[in-house]
Design a protein around this motif. Structure first.
Motif, PDB file in Angstrom:
ATOM      1  N   ASP A 332      26.644  35.848  55.189  1.00  0.00           N
ATOM      2  CA  ASP A 332      26.848  36.673  53.732  1.00  0.00           C
ATOM      3  C   ASP A 332      28.380  37.631  54.438  1.00  0.00           C
ATOM      4  N   ARG A 333      29.337  37.720  54.977  1.00  0.00           N
ATOM      5  CA  ARG A 333      30.261  37.706  55.504  1.00  0.00           C
ATOM      6  C   ARG A 333      31.176  37.045  56.336  1.00  0.00           C
ATOM      7  N   PHE A 334      30.840  35.891  56.470  1.00  0.00           N
ATOM      8  CA  PHE A 334      31.978  35.244  57.107  1.00  0.00           C
ATOM      9  C   PHE A 334      31.980  34.277  56.288  1.00  0.00           C
ATOM     10  N   GLY A 335      31.442  33.770  55.399  1.00  0.00           N
ATOM     11  CA  GLY A 335      30.621  32.172  54.893  1.00  0.00           C
ATOM     12  C   GLY A 335      29.907  31.456  55.460  1.00  0.00           C
ATOM     13  N   ARG A 336      29.756  30.316  55.011  1.00  0.00           N
ATOM     14  CA  ARG A 336      28.634  28.775  55.656  1.00  0.00           C
ATOM     15  C   ARG A 336      29.661  28.038  55.855  1.00  0.00           C
ATOM     16  N   LYS A 337      30.252  27.589  56.280  1.00  0.00           N
ATOM     17  CA  LYS A 337      31.623  26.600  56.347  1.00  0.00           C
ATOM     18  C   LYS A 337      32.109  26.824  57.951  1.00  0.00           C
ATOM     19  N   PRO A 338      32.580  28.520  57.572  1.00  0.00           N
ATOM     20  CA  PRO A 338      32.826  28.696  59.213  1.00  0.00           C
ATOM     21  C   PRO A 338      32.377  28.362  60.378  1.00  0.00           C
ATOM     22  N   LEU A 339      31.439  29.190  60.195  1.00  0.00           N
ATOM     23  CA  LEU A 339      30.103  29.110  60.773  1.00  0.00           C
ATOM     24  C   LEU A 339      29.748  27.742  61.653  1.00  0.00           C
TER      25      LEU A 339
END
Length: 478
Positions: A332-339
């Motif tokens: 929830d901090r960096f997002g789904r796509k970057p991970l």
């Protein structure tokens, strides 16, 4: 209802309700118990493979089918669970899954032949498939947007803890008895008790499912808005009426969604459904479950003892737990796509090294690759780094996205189709591994490397970020 101030991406302040976090976490945890059994039931076979093969004198091909029988059941269970969830409700479907888990555990432990074991594993697989659909759907539907990623990741956390618990149970039973095939309590071999160990969590899952409320979005879809409002009040307090209006605006019928509602202009399905299907299948094509289904056999094949191989597998499962915690903190901090992108890059690199090591290793008299010295250490490091990369990205994030990327009205049935496709992919990977192992581990890991590269390209082109968005807002973008 108390509120707090948050800041949107554009710098504008927005009001965020102080939700009943503890209650929402409790409800999500109960749903995620299905994930625990999902992980436990799929991994418990790991410690039994050699003993089962010796007990029933199974060939590699038949053994592969028996191990993968649960995956066939999982595809069937996942495919049917969307309809069941829409007809019966989410918690009732969880209860059905818990009963199937219980029957499978008892039947597998008492199996008198390889075929009967495969049948009971098929039943357990149906429960796994149901749990794999219901948990992410239910968690997404009861979670506020700013917590949904973390709560959705509980599914993967439960899965990896289930895997760890199964492997620890296998290791403890095999160590105490002397081997998985040695007689243990009540005159039954240790491998049978490995299957029985799933009974307590199956009972706990069923009891917990009876105590949690129905999803408010499902209640609205069934025309039970008064009940939906009561559930929403326990989650978002005074914002419940406005949230009810939002949900009503995205659910236009009291009829359960059907497969025909997924029809679209591209190859017969809506584009978002295709994205979900491919996303789910790529999670399996990178070969992660080879590590958890066959790792003890794999490490024995390259020179480690049975107990050392089981210990390595336990260490790998601990790595998976730690990285899932990292994902919960970051999603929830960096997002789904970057991970997903970072994870794909890491998996491609580590799998590539493993493909090279196994492809260039010497062979023993049985034709198995043998790693010596620094090569064996590097293989262990890369295997765990690969699990690390999967654990903070494609493991939890795929379940989060499958739970939130589909429109409200078709969520359960679309998620069911994507999960069924995932289990078909899982079956294909698991059933072919013994044959690929005989052909050469370099080839097997080379194929998984190619899938990891493909997962990177797919994520960059087709995945849309859903961090911080309400389900109703995501719907308008699909």
């Amino acid at each position: 209802m108390p509120t707090s101030i948050a800041t949107q991406a554009g710098g504008q302040p927005t009001i965020r309700p102080q939700v009943s976090v503890s209650r929402t976490i409790l409800m999500s945890t109960v749903a995620a118990l299905g994930g625990f059994l999902f992980g436990f039931d799929t991994a418990v076979i790991n410690g039994t493979i050699s003993a089962v093969q010796a007990t029933f004198q199974a060939s590699e091909w038949v053994l592969g089918l028996t191990v993968s029988a649960a995956l066939v059941g999982s595809a069937v269970g996942a495919f049917s669970s969307g309809h069941l969830a829409d007809r019966l409700g989410r918690p009732r479907t969880m209860v059905m899954a818990s009963v199937l888990f219980l029957i499978s555990a008892l039947g597998s432990g008492l199996a008198g032949s390889l075929w009967s074991l495969g049948l009971w594993r098929l039943v357990g697989g149906a429960a796994i498939g149901m749990a794999s659909v219901i948990a992410p759907a239910y968690i997404a539907e009861i979670s506020p947007a700013h917590l949904r990623g973390r709560l959705g990741s509980l599914q993967q956390m439960a899965i990896v803890i289930g895997i760890f618990a199964a492997l620890m149970s296998d290791y403890a039973l095999a160590t105490q008895a002397g081997s998985a095939n040695s007689v243990h309590w009540l005159g039954l071999a240790a491998w049978r008790w490995m299957f029985f160990s799933a009974v307590p969590p199956a009972l706990l899952y069923g009891v917990g499912a009876l105590l949690i409320p129905e999803s408010p979005r499902h209640l609205v879809a069934r025309g039970r808005e008064t009940e939906a409002l009561k559930v929403l009040q326990t989650i978002v307090g005074d914002l419940a009426p406005s949230k009810l209006v939002e949900i009503r605006g995205t659910i236009h019928t009291t009829n359960a969604a059907r497969l025909r509602d997924l029809r679209g202009p591209r190859f017969g399905l809506l584009p978002v459904v295709w994205v979900g299907i491919v996303l789910a299948m790529l999670q399996q094509f990178v070969g992660i479950n080879v590590i958890f289904y066959y790792s003890s056999v794999l490490w024995q094949a390259v020179g480690f003892s049975e107990q050392s191989s089981l210990a390595i597998t336990v260490i790998t499962s601990i790595t998976n737990i730690v990285t899932t915690v990292l994902a919960i903190l970051c999603v929830d901090r960096f997002g789904r796509k970057p991970l997903l992108i970072v994870g794909s890059v890491g998996m491609a690199l580590t799998l590539g090294v493993l493909a090279y090591l196994f492809g260039t290793a010497g062979l023993d008299v049985h034709g198995n690759p043998v790693l010596h010295g620094s090569s064996s250490v590097l293989a262990l490091i890369c295997a765990n780094l690969y699990v690390f990369c999967f654990g903070f990205s494609w493991g939890p994030v795929v379940w989060v996205m499958l739970g939130e990327m589909f429109p409200n009205r078709i969520r359960a049935v679309a998620l069911a189709l994507a999960a069924a496709a995932q289990w078909v992919a899982n079956f294909a990977v698991s059933a072919t591994f013994p044959t690929l192992q005989s052909a050469g581990l370099g080839l097997a890991y080379g194929l998984y490397t190619a899938a990891a590269v493909l997962s990177l390209l797919f994520t960059v082109k087709y995945i849309r970020e859903t961090k911080g968005k309400e389900l109703e807002h995501i719907e308008h973008e699909t």
